[in-house]
Design an enzyme around this catalytic site. Structure first.
Site, mmCIF file in Angstrom:
data_model
loop_
_atom_site.group_PDB
_atom_site.id
_atom_site.type_symbol
_atom_site.label_atom_id
_atom_site.label_comp_id
_atom_site.label_asym_id
_atom_site.label_seq_id
_atom_site.Cartn_x
_atom_site.Cartn_y
_atom_site.Cartn_z
ATOM 1 N N VAL A 138 -28.505 21.648 12.398
ATOM 2 C CA VAL A 138 -28.490 20.319 12.998
ATOM 3 C C VAL A 138 -28.579 20.445 14.515
ATOM 4 C CG1 VAL A 138 -27.138 18.215 13.287
ATOM 5 C CG2 VAL A 138 -27.069 19.424 11.111
ATOM 6 N N CYS A 139 -29.473 19.668 15.114
ATOM 7 C CA CYS A 139 -29.558 19.617 16.572
ATOM 8 C C CYS A 139 -29.798 18.171 16.987
ATOM 9 C CB CYS A 139 -30.626 20.565 17.104
ATOM 10 S SG CYS A 139 -32.307 20.093 16.710
ATOM 11 N N SER A 140 -30.093 17.979 18.240
ATOM 12 C CA SER A 140 -30.264 16.609 18.754
ATOM 13 C C SER A 140 -31.362 15.856 18.033
ATOM 14 C CB SER A 140 -30.567 16.638 20.249
ATOM 15 O OG SER A 140 -29.497 17.188 20.948
ATOM 16 N N LEU A 146 -29.208 15.203 14.180
ATOM 17 C CA LEU A 146 -27.824 14.844 13.883
ATOM 18 C C LEU A 146 -27.740 13.535 13.110
ATOM 19 C CD1 LEU A 146 -24.851 15.608 14.325
ATOM 20 C CD2 LEU A 146 -24.936 14.330 16.457
#
Length: 100
Positions: free
Chosen positions: A7-9, A39
């Site tokens: 998960v990232c921005s 996210l």
């Protein structure tokens, strides 16, 4: 098959790491599916994965993701150095240690 969610921005910066992790798993003969999502989309996958790893840039969201995961799956942050080096093998080992 074990499923690992990164998960990232926006789900973009982890796509290269996904490829590196997938290659490492294949080289070791392991049947893993690695996926990267933003996210905002991660909540929809909690019931479908075995571990969630957050990119260092969203580590401040760990408590929120743990709340959504509700103890169903382990949640942790990817080491910043491993992330920066796109070290798929070491990140994969970390995910495996959390799934045990």
């Amino acid at each position: 098959m074990k499923k690992i969610l990164l998960v990232c921005s926006a789900g973009m910066s982890t796509s290269m790491l996904v490829k590196k992790m997938q290659e490492a798993a294949e080289n070791e003969g392991k049947d893993y599916e690695v996926e990267a999502l933003a996210l905002s989309e991660a909540e929809t996958k909690v019931d479908d994965v075995d571990v969630i790893l957050l990119g260092p840039q969203v580590r401040f969201q760990k408590a929120q993701v743990e709340k959504v995961a509700n103890g169903k799956v382990p949640v942790d942050v990817i080491d910043m150095q491993q992330y920066g080096m796109m070290d798929g093998e070491r990140v994969l080992k970390h995910a495996e240690s959390l799934m045990k």
